[in-house]
Design a protein around this motif. Structure first.
Motif, PDB file in Angstrom:
ATOM      1  N   PRO A 436       0.895  -1.012   0.217  1.00  0.00           N
ATOM      2  CA  PRO A 436       0.105   0.104  -0.018  1.00  0.00           C
ATOM      3  C   PRO A 436       0.967   1.349  -0.074  1.00  0.00           C
ATOM      4  CG  PRO A 436      -0.740  -1.590   1.683  1.00  0.00           C
ATOM      5  CD  PRO A 436       0.487  -2.069   0.956  1.00  0.00           C
ATOM      6  N   HIS A 437       0.519   2.226  -0.502  1.00  0.00           N
ATOM      7  CA  HIS A 437       1.137   3.489  -0.814  1.00  0.00           C
ATOM      8  C   HIS A 437       1.801   4.022   0.579  1.00  0.00           C
ATOM      9  CE1 HIS A 437       2.284   7.328  -2.561  1.00  0.00           C
ATOM     10  NE2 HIS A 437       1.644   8.064  -1.455  1.00  0.00           N
ATOM     11  N   ALA A 440       4.508   1.789   1.760  1.00  0.00           N
ATOM     12  CA  ALA A 440       5.769   1.963   0.981  1.00  0.00           C
ATOM     13  C   ALA A 440       6.528   3.109   1.291  1.00  0.00           C
ATOM     14  CB  ALA A 440       5.321   2.020  -0.483  1.00  0.00           C
ATOM     15  N   ASP A 441       5.788   4.198   1.632  1.00  0.00           N
ATOM     16  CA  ASP A 441       6.589   5.351   1.993  1.00  0.00           C
ATOM     17  C   ASP A 441       7.129   5.447   3.450  1.00  0.00           C
ATOM     18  OD1 ASP A 441       5.713   6.881  -0.030  1.00  0.00           O
ATOM     19  OD2 ASP A 441       3.993   7.839   0.803  1.00  0.00           O
ATOM     20  N   THR A 442       6.585   4.456   4.366  1.00  0.00           N
ATOM     21  CA  THR A 442       7.071   4.240   5.382  1.00  0.00           C
ATOM     22  C   THR A 442       8.507   3.225   5.215  1.00  0.00           C
ATOM     23  OG1 THR A 442       4.993   4.448   6.694  1.00  0.00           O
ATOM     24  CG2 THR A 442       6.670   3.236   8.028  1.00  0.00           C
ATOM     25  N   VAL A 452       9.646  -2.271  10.540  1.00  0.00           N
ATOM     26  CA  VAL A 452       8.433  -2.182  11.150  1.00  0.00           C
ATOM     27  C   VAL A 452       7.389  -2.648  10.258  1.00  0.00           C
ATOM     28  CG1 VAL A 452       6.870  -0.852  12.357  1.00  0.00           C
ATOM     29  CG2 VAL A 452       9.266  -0.593  12.744  1.00  0.00           C
ATOM     30  N   VAL A 453       7.341  -2.263   9.029  1.00  0.00           N
ATOM     31  CA  VAL A 453       6.237  -2.737   7.984  1.00  0.00           C
ATOM     32  C   VAL A 453       6.418  -4.090   7.840  1.00  0.00           C
ATOM     33  CG1 VAL A 453       5.540  -2.294   5.684  1.00  0.00           C
ATOM     34  CG2 VAL A 453       6.028  -0.438   6.884  1.00  0.00           C
ATOM     35  N   ALA A 454       7.457  -4.670   7.521  1.00  0.00           N
ATOM     36  CA  ALA A 454       7.733  -6.211   7.371  1.00  0.00           C
ATOM     37  C   ALA A 454       7.173  -6.800   8.485  1.00  0.00           C
ATOM     38  CB  ALA A 454       9.019  -6.415   6.983  1.00  0.00           C
TER      39      ALA A 454
END
Length: 522
Positions: A436-437, A440-442, A452-454
Protein backbone atom coordinates in the motif's frame (compact mmCIF):
# COMPACT_ATOMS: atom_id res chain seq x y z
CA UNK A 1 41.85 32.99 42.08
CA UNK A 2 43.12 29.44 42.21
CA UNK A 3 46.59 28.90 40.79
CA UNK A 4 49.01 25.99 40.56
CA UNK A 5 52.22 26.99 42.32
CA UNK A 6 54.37 23.96 43.17
CA UNK A 7 56.77 23.35 40.28
CA UNK A 8 58.85 20.31 39.41
CA UNK A 9 62.50 20.42 38.33
CA UNK A 10 61.49 21.47 34.82
CA UNK A 11 59.40 24.36 36.13
CA UNK A 12 56.05 22.66 35.50
CA UNK A 13 53.37 21.95 38.03
CA UNK A 14 52.92 18.18 38.63
CA UNK A 15 49.22 18.75 39.30
CA UNK A 16 48.72 19.67 35.64
CA UNK A 17 47.71 16.05 35.07
CA UNK A 18 44.94 16.42 37.66
CA UNK A 19 43.88 19.55 35.79
CA UNK A 20 43.83 17.49 32.61
CA UNK A 21 41.49 15.10 34.42
CA UNK A 22 39.07 18.01 34.95
CA UNK A 23 39.09 18.72 31.23
CA UNK A 24 38.63 15.03 30.41
CA UNK A 25 35.55 14.88 32.67
CA UNK A 26 34.15 17.98 30.98
CA UNK A 27 34.62 16.56 27.49
CA UNK A 28 33.25 13.14 28.43
CA UNK A 29 29.91 14.60 29.45
CA UNK A 30 29.71 16.43 26.10
CA UNK A 31 30.47 13.21 24.27
CA UNK A 32 27.64 11.51 26.15
CA UNK A 33 25.17 14.10 25.04
CA UNK A 34 26.04 13.77 21.35
CA UNK A 35 24.49 10.28 21.18
CA UNK A 36 22.56 9.49 24.34
CA UNK A 37 19.41 11.26 23.11
CA UNK A 38 19.15 9.05 20.03
CA UNK A 39 18.30 6.08 22.23
CA UNK A 40 15.67 7.98 24.19
CA UNK A 41 13.85 9.75 21.32
CA UNK A 42 11.20 7.04 20.68
CA UNK A 43 10.34 6.83 24.39
CA UNK A 44 10.24 10.62 24.73
CA UNK A 45 8.06 10.96 21.64
CA UNK A 46 5.49 8.56 23.12
CA UNK A 47 5.56 10.24 26.54
CA UNK A 48 5.28 13.81 25.18
CA UNK A 49 3.17 13.05 22.09
CA UNK A 50 5.84 14.67 19.91
CA UNK A 51 5.55 14.88 16.13
CA UNK A 52 8.38 13.92 13.79
CA UNK A 53 9.36 17.57 13.36
CA UNK A 54 9.42 18.11 17.11
CA UNK A 55 11.60 15.05 17.56
CA UNK A 56 14.00 16.46 15.00
CA UNK A 57 14.21 19.74 16.91
CA UNK A 58 14.90 17.84 20.13
CA UNK A 59 18.06 16.53 18.51
CA UNK A 60 18.95 19.51 16.31
CA UNK A 61 18.54 22.34 18.85
CA UNK A 62 21.70 21.24 20.64
CA UNK A 63 23.77 20.83 17.46
CA UNK A 64 22.76 24.14 15.90
CA UNK A 65 23.38 26.26 19.02
CA UNK A 66 26.56 24.34 19.82
CA UNK A 67 28.13 25.02 16.42
CA UNK A 68 26.94 28.62 16.17
CA UNK A 69 28.32 29.82 19.51
CA UNK A 70 31.74 28.19 19.67
CA UNK A 71 33.54 31.13 18.04
CA UNK A 72 32.09 33.80 20.37
CA UNK A 73 32.74 31.42 23.28
CA UNK A 74 36.44 31.30 22.45
CA UNK A 75 36.60 35.10 22.45
CA UNK A 76 34.79 35.31 25.79
CA UNK A 77 37.36 32.95 27.25
CA UNK A 78 40.22 35.05 25.89
CA UNK A 79 38.81 38.25 27.38
CA UNK A 80 37.18 37.23 30.67
CA UNK A 81 39.26 34.18 31.60
CA UNK A 82 39.17 30.68 30.14
CA UNK A 83 38.82 28.95 33.49
CA UNK A 84 35.95 31.25 34.49
CA UNK A 85 34.07 30.73 31.23
CA UNK A 86 34.72 26.98 31.29
CA UNK A 87 33.12 26.78 34.73
CA UNK A 88 30.26 28.96 33.46
CA UNK A 89 29.74 26.64 30.50
CA UNK A 90 29.59 23.58 32.73
CA UNK A 91 27.10 25.39 34.97
CA UNK A 92 24.86 26.28 32.01
CA UNK A 93 25.08 22.71 30.76
CA UNK A 94 24.12 21.41 34.20
CA UNK A 95 21.14 23.79 34.36
CA UNK A 96 19.96 22.73 30.89
CA UNK A 97 20.21 19.08 31.90
CA UNK A 98 18.06 19.71 34.98
CA UNK A 99 15.43 21.54 32.89
CA UNK A 100 15.42 18.68 30.39
CA UNK A 101 15.03 16.05 33.10
CA UNK A 102 12.05 17.87 34.63
CA UNK A 103 10.34 18.95 31.37
CA UNK A 104 6.81 17.68 30.80
CA UNK A 105 6.24 19.22 27.36
CA UNK A 106 8.04 19.43 24.03
CA UNK A 107 8.74 23.18 24.07
CA UNK A 108 10.65 23.35 27.38
CA UNK A 109 12.55 20.22 26.35
CA UNK A 110 13.70 21.87 23.10
CA UNK A 111 14.69 24.97 25.05
CA UNK A 112 16.61 22.79 27.49
CA UNK A 113 18.52 21.22 24.61
CA UNK A 114 19.36 24.68 23.27
CA UNK A 115 20.58 25.73 26.73
CA UNK A 116 22.77 22.65 26.87
CA UNK A 117 24.14 23.69 23.47
CA UNK A 118 25.14 27.06 24.93
CA UNK A 119 27.01 25.31 27.74
CA UNK A 120 28.65 22.87 25.35
CA UNK A 121 29.78 25.72 23.10
CA UNK A 122 31.64 27.28 26.04
CA UNK A 123 33.18 24.02 27.23
CA UNK A 124 34.44 22.51 23.95
CA UNK A 125 36.82 25.22 22.65
CA UNK A 126 37.98 26.41 26.07
CA UNK A 127 38.89 22.90 27.21
CA UNK A 128 41.33 22.83 24.29
CA UNK A 129 42.41 26.46 24.71
CA UNK A 130 43.85 25.97 28.21
CA UNK A 131 46.10 23.07 27.12
CA UNK A 132 48.98 25.26 25.81
CA UNK A 133 49.19 26.93 29.24
CA UNK A 134 49.29 23.58 31.04
CA UNK A 135 51.57 21.55 28.77
CA UNK A 136 54.66 22.19 26.72
CA UNK A 137 55.06 21.04 23.11
CA UNK A 138 56.54 17.69 24.17
CA UNK A 139 53.44 16.83 26.25
CA UNK A 140 50.72 18.62 24.31
CA UNK A 141 50.01 15.77 21.87
CA UNK A 142 49.36 13.40 24.77
CA UNK A 143 47.08 15.95 26.44
CA UNK A 144 45.16 16.67 23.24
CA UNK A 145 44.83 12.92 22.70
CA UNK A 146 43.37 12.43 26.18
CA UNK A 147 40.83 15.23 25.74
CA UNK A 148 39.90 14.08 22.22
CA UNK A 149 39.60 10.47 23.36
CA UNK A 150 37.30 11.52 26.21
CA UNK A 151 35.02 13.33 23.81
CA UNK A 152 35.04 10.43 21.34
CA UNK A 153 34.60 7.82 24.08
CA UNK A 154 31.36 9.46 25.09
CA UNK A 155 29.88 8.76 21.64
CA UNK A 156 29.52 4.96 22.01
CA UNK A 157 29.03 5.20 25.77
CA UNK A 158 25.98 7.41 25.16
CA UNK A 159 23.85 4.59 23.70
CA UNK A 160 25.20 2.13 26.29
CA UNK A 161 24.38 4.35 29.26
CA UNK A 162 21.14 5.58 27.67
CA UNK A 163 19.94 2.06 26.93
CA UNK A 164 20.64 0.94 30.49
CA UNK A 165 18.91 3.99 31.99
CA UNK A 166 15.81 3.54 29.84
CA UNK A 167 15.62 -0.10 30.94
CA UNK A 168 15.58 0.93 34.61
CA UNK A 169 14.30 4.53 34.91
CA UNK A 170 12.14 7.14 33.17
CA UNK A 171 13.27 8.99 30.03
CA UNK A 172 14.38 12.08 31.99
CA UNK A 173 17.23 10.04 33.47
CA UNK A 174 19.19 10.47 30.22
CA UNK A 175 19.42 14.17 31.11
CA UNK A 176 19.82 13.70 34.84
CA UNK A 177 22.96 11.56 34.37
CA UNK A 178 24.74 14.72 33.14
CA UNK A 179 24.23 16.54 36.45
CA UNK A 180 26.75 14.74 38.70
CA UNK A 181 29.36 14.60 35.92
CA UNK A 182 29.04 18.33 35.21
CA UNK A 183 29.19 19.06 38.96
CA UNK A 184 32.42 17.03 39.27
CA UNK A 185 33.85 18.91 36.30
CA UNK A 186 32.99 22.27 37.90
CA UNK A 187 34.61 21.31 41.20
CA UNK A 188 37.74 20.03 39.48
CA UNK A 189 38.06 23.23 37.39
CA UNK A 190 37.64 25.42 40.50
CA UNK A 191 40.41 23.69 42.44
CA UNK A 192 42.81 22.53 39.74
CA UNK A 193 42.78 24.81 36.70
CA UNK A 194 44.83 28.02 36.48
CA UNK A 195 43.22 31.14 35.06
CA UNK A 196 44.49 32.30 31.67
CA UNK A 197 43.30 35.21 29.53
CA UNK A 198 44.33 37.67 26.87
CA UNK A 199 44.11 41.17 28.40
CA UNK A 200 44.45 42.71 24.92
CA UNK A 201 41.49 40.78 23.54
CA UNK A 202 38.95 42.98 21.71
CA UNK A 203 35.61 43.75 23.30
CA UNK A 204 32.70 41.51 22.41
CA UNK A 205 31.09 42.86 19.24
CA UNK A 206 27.36 42.23 19.56
CA UNK A 207 26.72 42.68 15.83
CA UNK A 208 29.54 40.31 14.84
CA UNK A 209 28.38 37.79 17.44
CA UNK A 210 24.85 37.95 16.04
CA UNK A 211 26.12 37.57 12.47
CA UNK A 212 28.25 34.58 13.49
CA UNK A 213 25.46 32.84 15.41
CA UNK A 214 22.76 33.55 12.82
CA UNK A 215 24.92 32.68 9.81
CA UNK A 216 26.20 29.40 11.22
CA UNK A 217 22.80 28.46 12.70
CA UNK A 218 21.07 28.90 9.35
CA UNK A 219 23.87 27.07 7.52
CA UNK A 220 23.81 24.09 9.90
CA UNK A 221 20.01 23.96 9.84
CA UNK A 222 19.98 24.00 6.02
CA UNK A 223 22.55 21.20 5.88
CA UNK A 224 20.54 19.10 8.34
CA UNK A 225 17.25 19.69 6.53
CA UNK A 226 18.53 19.34 2.96
CA UNK A 227 18.59 15.51 2.74
CA UNK A 228 14.91 15.32 3.70
CA UNK A 229 13.60 18.28 1.69
CA UNK A 230 15.97 17.99 -1.26
CA UNK A 231 18.99 20.14 -2.10
CA UNK A 232 17.01 22.03 -4.75
CA UNK A 233 14.10 22.87 -2.44
CA UNK A 234 13.38 26.65 -2.49
CA UNK A 235 13.52 26.86 1.30
CA UNK A 236 16.91 25.14 1.42
CA UNK A 237 18.30 27.35 -1.34
CA UNK A 238 16.97 30.41 0.45
CA UNK A 239 18.58 29.31 3.72
CA UNK A 240 21.94 28.75 2.04
CA UNK A 241 21.70 32.19 0.40
CA UNK A 242 20.80 33.84 3.71
CA UNK A 243 23.69 32.13 5.52
CA UNK A 244 26.09 33.21 2.76
CA UNK A 245 24.95 36.82 3.06
CA UNK A 246 25.28 36.81 6.86
CA UNK A 247 28.72 35.17 6.88
CA UNK A 248 29.92 37.50 4.10
CA UNK A 249 28.65 40.44 6.18
CA UNK A 250 30.63 39.11 9.16
CA UNK A 251 33.84 38.85 7.10
CA UNK A 252 33.43 42.37 5.69
CA UNK A 253 32.75 43.83 9.14
CA UNK A 254 35.68 42.05 10.76
CA UNK A 255 38.12 43.01 8.00
CA UNK A 256 37.17 46.69 8.38
CA UNK A 257 37.34 46.66 12.18
CA UNK A 258 40.57 47.98 13.79
CA UNK A 259 40.03 45.50 16.66
CA UNK A 260 38.21 42.53 15.09
CA UNK A 261 36.41 39.99 17.23
CA UNK A 262 37.20 37.21 14.75
CA UNK A 263 40.92 37.19 14.01
CA UNK A 264 40.90 36.18 10.35
CA UNK A 265 44.67 36.60 10.28
CA UNK A 266 44.85 33.20 12.01
CA UNK A 267 43.88 31.65 8.69
CA UNK A 268 47.03 33.11 7.13
CA UNK A 269 49.13 30.90 9.41
CA UNK A 270 49.82 27.93 7.19
CA UNK A 271 50.22 25.43 10.03
CA UNK A 272 46.92 26.38 11.62
CA UNK A 273 44.97 26.47 8.35
CA UNK A 274 46.22 23.18 6.87
CA UNK A 275 46.00 21.20 10.12
CA UNK A 276 42.51 22.56 10.76
CA UNK A 277 41.42 21.46 7.27
CA UNK A 278 42.97 18.02 7.82
CA UNK A 279 41.15 17.57 11.14
CA UNK A 280 37.90 18.77 9.56
CA UNK A 281 38.11 16.35 6.63
CA UNK A 282 38.79 13.51 9.08
CA UNK A 283 35.62 14.49 10.95
CA UNK A 284 33.74 14.51 7.63
CA UNK A 285 34.76 10.89 7.03
CA UNK A 286 34.18 9.84 10.64
CA UNK A 287 30.71 11.36 10.65
CA UNK A 288 29.81 9.15 7.70
CA UNK A 289 30.97 6.04 9.55
CA UNK A 290 29.14 7.01 12.74
CA UNK A 291 25.97 7.76 10.79
CA UNK A 292 25.66 4.48 8.89
CA UNK A 293 26.90 2.09 11.55
CA UNK A 294 24.21 2.32 14.29
CA UNK A 295 21.38 1.68 11.80
CA UNK A 296 23.28 -1.27 10.34
CA UNK A 297 23.86 -2.81 13.77
CA UNK A 298 20.29 -2.24 14.96
CA UNK A 299 18.12 -2.78 11.89
CA UNK A 300 20.15 -5.20 9.76
CA UNK A 301 21.97 -7.24 12.42
CA UNK A 302 19.11 -6.93 14.92
CA UNK A 303 20.89 -5.58 18.02
CA UNK A 304 19.20 -3.28 20.55
CA UNK A 305 20.49 0.16 21.50
CA UNK A 306 22.60 -1.11 24.41
CA UNK A 307 24.21 -3.86 22.33
CA UNK A 308 24.83 -1.37 19.51
CA UNK A 309 26.81 0.91 21.81
CA UNK A 310 28.89 -2.04 23.01
CA UNK A 311 29.63 -3.10 19.44
CA UNK A 312 30.94 0.35 18.54
CA UNK A 313 33.68 0.09 21.17
CA UNK A 314 36.35 -1.40 18.83
CA UNK A 315 36.64 1.97 17.13
CA UNK A 316 37.14 3.64 20.50
CA UNK A 317 39.77 1.03 21.35
CA UNK A 318 41.66 1.89 18.19
CA UNK A 319 41.38 5.59 18.98
CA UNK A 320 42.74 5.14 22.51
CA UNK A 321 45.67 3.06 21.24
CA UNK A 322 46.46 5.70 18.63
CA UNK A 323 46.24 8.58 21.10
CA UNK A 324 48.75 6.85 23.36
CA UNK A 325 51.06 5.79 20.54
CA UNK A 326 51.09 9.00 18.54
CA UNK A 327 53.91 10.74 20.44
CA UNK A 328 56.73 8.26 19.64
CA UNK A 329 55.70 8.20 15.98
CA UNK A 330 55.60 12.01 15.87
CA UNK A 331 59.11 12.14 17.27
CA UNK A 332 60.35 9.76 14.59
CA UNK A 333 58.34 10.64 11.48
CA UNK A 334 56.99 14.13 12.19
CA UNK A 335 53.43 15.40 12.10
CA UNK A 336 53.15 15.25 8.31
CA UNK A 337 54.07 11.55 8.18
CA UNK A 338 51.82 10.55 11.08
CA UNK A 339 48.79 12.53 9.86
CA UNK A 340 49.19 11.20 6.31
CA UNK A 341 49.65 7.64 7.57
CA UNK A 342 46.59 7.94 9.79
CA UNK A 343 44.48 9.14 6.86
CA UNK A 344 45.70 6.26 4.67
CA UNK A 345 44.78 3.84 7.47
CA UNK A 346 41.35 5.43 7.76
CA UNK A 347 40.90 5.19 3.99
CA UNK A 348 41.84 1.49 4.06
CA UNK A 349 39.34 0.82 6.85
CA UNK A 350 36.53 2.58 4.98
CA UNK A 351 37.26 0.76 1.72
CA UNK A 352 37.43 -2.53 3.62
CA UNK A 353 34.09 -1.74 5.24
CA UNK A 354 32.63 -1.03 1.79
CA UNK A 355 33.04 -4.76 1.01
CA UNK A 356 30.36 -5.66 3.58
CA UNK A 357 27.68 -8.06 2.30
CA UNK A 358 24.36 -9.27 3.70
CA UNK A 359 26.04 -12.52 4.77
CA UNK A 360 28.74 -10.86 6.88
CA UNK A 361 28.38 -10.82 10.64
CA UNK A 362 29.69 -8.50 13.32
CA UNK A 363 33.20 -9.97 13.28
CA UNK A 364 34.01 -8.33 9.94
CA UNK A 365 32.56 -5.03 11.15
CA UNK A 366 34.67 -5.15 14.33
CA UNK A 367 37.80 -5.67 12.19
CA UNK A 368 37.43 -2.63 9.94
CA UNK A 369 36.02 -0.55 12.78
CA UNK A 370 39.16 -1.15 14.87
CA UNK A 371 41.35 -0.12 11.95
CA UNK A 372 39.20 3.00 11.45
CA UNK A 373 39.74 3.96 15.10
CA UNK A 374 43.51 3.67 14.68
CA UNK A 375 43.46 5.81 11.55
CA UNK A 376 41.22 8.41 13.16
CA UNK A 377 43.43 8.70 16.23
CA UNK A 378 46.69 8.95 14.31
CA UNK A 379 45.23 11.60 11.98
CA UNK A 380 43.05 13.90 14.06
CA UNK A 381 45.01 14.07 17.32
CA UNK A 382 48.33 15.23 15.77
CA UNK A 383 46.44 17.56 13.41
CA UNK A 384 44.61 19.25 16.28
CA UNK A 385 47.77 19.45 18.38
CA UNK A 386 49.70 21.02 15.49
CA UNK A 387 46.87 23.47 14.79
CA UNK A 388 46.77 24.57 18.44
CA UNK A 389 50.54 24.80 18.54
CA UNK A 390 50.48 27.15 15.54
CA UNK A 391 48.49 29.71 17.53
CA UNK A 392 49.91 32.52 19.62
CA UNK A 393 49.07 31.60 23.20
CA UNK A 394 47.21 34.86 23.75
CA UNK A 395 44.82 33.95 20.91
CA UNK A 396 44.33 30.35 22.00
CA UNK A 397 40.66 30.80 22.89
CA UNK A 398 39.49 32.38 19.64
CA UNK A 399 41.71 30.11 17.56
CA UNK A 400 40.48 27.01 19.36
CA UNK A 401 36.91 28.19 18.88
CA UNK A 402 37.55 28.58 15.15
CA UNK A 403 39.12 25.10 14.99
CA UNK A 404 36.25 23.40 16.82
CA UNK A 405 33.60 25.31 14.85
CA UNK A 406 35.08 24.26 11.52
CA UNK A 407 35.27 20.67 12.75
CA UNK A 408 31.63 20.76 13.84
CA UNK A 409 30.54 22.18 10.50
CA UNK A 410 32.58 19.47 8.77
CA UNK A 411 30.72 16.82 10.76
CA UNK A 412 27.35 18.33 9.88
CA UNK A 413 28.26 18.46 6.19
CA UNK A 414 29.45 14.86 6.35
CA UNK A 415 26.19 13.67 7.91
CA UNK A 416 24.11 15.70 5.46
CA UNK A 417 25.94 14.74 2.27
CA UNK A 418 26.66 11.10 3.13
CA UNK A 419 23.22 10.67 4.70
CA UNK A 420 21.61 11.99 1.54
CA UNK A 421 23.67 9.57 -0.55
CA UNK A 422 22.63 6.68 1.69
CA UNK A 423 18.94 7.64 1.65
CA UNK A 424 18.75 8.05 -2.12
CA UNK A 425 20.62 4.79 -2.82
CA UNK A 426 18.49 2.88 -0.31
CA UNK A 427 15.23 4.29 -1.68
CA UNK A 428 16.16 3.58 -5.29
CA UNK A 429 16.99 -0.09 -4.69
CA UNK A 430 14.24 -0.97 -2.20
CA UNK A 431 11.51 -3.16 -3.69
CA UNK A 432 8.14 -1.90 -2.41
CA UNK A 433 6.02 -3.36 -5.21
CA UNK A 434 2.68 -4.66 -3.99
CA UNK A 435 2.70 -2.56 -0.83
CA UNK A 436 0.00 0.00 0.00
CA UNK A 437 1.12 3.58 -0.65
CA UNK A 438 1.43 4.53 3.03
CA UNK A 439 3.35 1.37 3.88
CA UNK A 440 5.68 1.89 0.89
CA UNK A 441 6.44 5.45 2.01
CA UNK A 442 7.21 4.29 5.55
CA UNK A 443 9.50 1.54 4.28
CA UNK A 444 11.31 3.94 1.96
CA UNK A 445 11.91 6.46 4.75
CA UNK A 446 14.39 4.25 6.60
CA UNK A 447 15.52 0.66 7.01
CA UNK A 448 14.02 0.74 10.52
CA UNK A 449 10.64 1.72 9.07
CA UNK A 450 10.92 -1.06 6.48
CA UNK A 451 11.44 -3.65 9.21
CA UNK A 452 8.46 -2.32 11.14
CA UNK A 453 6.26 -2.65 8.03
CA UNK A 454 7.70 -6.08 7.22
CA UNK A 455 6.98 -7.33 10.75
CA UNK A 456 3.43 -5.99 10.68
CA UNK A 457 2.66 -7.54 7.29
CA UNK A 458 4.75 -10.67 7.72
CA UNK A 459 6.61 -9.73 4.53
CA UNK A 460 10.00 -11.44 4.72
CA UNK A 461 10.89 -10.38 1.18
CA UNK A 462 10.55 -6.71 2.16
CA UNK A 463 12.88 -7.20 5.14
CA UNK A 464 15.45 -8.93 2.92
CA UNK A 465 15.19 -6.19 0.29
CA UNK A 466 15.59 -3.50 2.98
CA UNK A 467 18.73 -5.17 4.36
CA UNK A 468 20.29 -5.57 0.92
CA UNK A 469 19.41 -2.01 -0.09
CA UNK A 470 20.76 -0.51 3.11
CA UNK A 471 24.02 -2.44 2.92
CA UNK A 472 24.45 -1.32 -0.70
CA UNK A 473 23.95 2.31 0.36
CA UNK A 474 26.26 1.88 3.36
CA UNK A 475 28.96 0.37 1.13
CA UNK A 476 28.71 3.33 -1.23
CA UNK A 477 29.00 5.80 1.68
CA UNK A 478 32.05 3.98 3.02
CA UNK A 479 33.66 3.90 -0.41
CA UNK A 480 33.16 7.66 -0.85
CA UNK A 481 34.52 8.19 2.68
CA UNK A 482 37.58 6.09 1.87
CA UNK A 483 38.26 8.09 -1.30
CA UNK A 484 37.87 11.36 0.63
CA UNK A 485 40.33 10.13 3.29
CA UNK A 486 42.85 9.05 0.65
CA UNK A 487 42.66 12.39 -1.17
CA UNK A 488 43.13 14.18 2.17
CA UNK A 489 46.17 11.97 2.90
CA UNK A 490 47.78 12.96 -0.42
CA UNK A 491 47.10 16.65 0.23
CA UNK A 492 48.51 16.38 3.76
CA UNK A 493 51.68 14.67 2.49
CA UNK A 494 52.14 17.33 -0.17
CA UNK A 495 51.26 20.50 1.75
CA UNK A 496 51.89 19.98 5.46
CA UNK A 497 55.30 20.79 6.91
CA UNK A 498 56.76 19.35 10.09
CA UNK A 499 56.61 22.05 12.79
CA UNK A 500 59.51 23.47 14.70
CA UNK A 501 59.24 25.15 18.11
CA UNK A 502 59.24 28.93 18.21
CA UNK A 503 58.97 31.55 20.87
CA UNK A 504 55.63 32.57 22.24
CA UNK A 505 54.06 35.57 20.60
CA UNK A 506 52.84 37.20 23.74
CA UNK A 507 53.03 36.58 27.48
CA UNK A 508 50.15 35.12 29.43
CA UNK A 509 48.61 36.93 32.37
CA UNK A 510 47.85 35.23 35.66
CA UNK A 511 48.55 31.69 34.56
CA UNK A 512 50.05 30.72 37.87
CA UNK A 513 52.42 28.46 35.96
CA UNK A 514 55.82 28.79 34.34
CA UNK A 515 55.59 30.00 30.75
CA UNK A 516 55.75 27.41 27.99
CA UNK A 517 56.90 27.89 24.38
CA UNK A 518 54.01 28.41 22.01
CA UNK A 519 55.48 25.97 19.52
CA UNK A 520 54.26 28.26 16.77
CA UNK A 521 54.10 26.87 13.27
CA UNK A 522 54.46 28.82 10.10
Amino acid sequence: MVTLTQKDAAGRDPRRWWALGALVASMLVLGFDMTILNVALPTMARALDASTGEQQWMADAYVVVFAALMLPAGLLGDRFGRRRMLITGLGVFLAGSLVGALADDVTPLILARALMGVGGALVMPLAMAVLPSLFGPEERTKAVGAVSAASALGLPLGPIVGGWLLDHFWWGSVFLVNVPMAAIGIAACVFLLPETRDPASPRVDIVSTALTAAGLSILIYAIIEAPGRGWGDPLILGLFAASLVLIAGLVVRERRSPRPMLDLSLLTRRGFLLNTLAATLVMFVLSGLMFVLPQYLQAVLGHDAFATGVRMLPMMGGLLIASRGAQPLLARFGARGVISGGLVTLAFAAVLGSRTTVDDGYGFTALWLSIAGLGFGFAVVPAMSAALGALPRDRAGSGSGLLMTVRQVGSAIGIALLGSLLASTYGDRLDTSGLPHAAADTAADSVVGAHVVAARLGDHALAASANASYIHGMDLVLLVSGIAALVTALLAAALLSNPEPAAAHAPEEDTGMAPTPADARQ
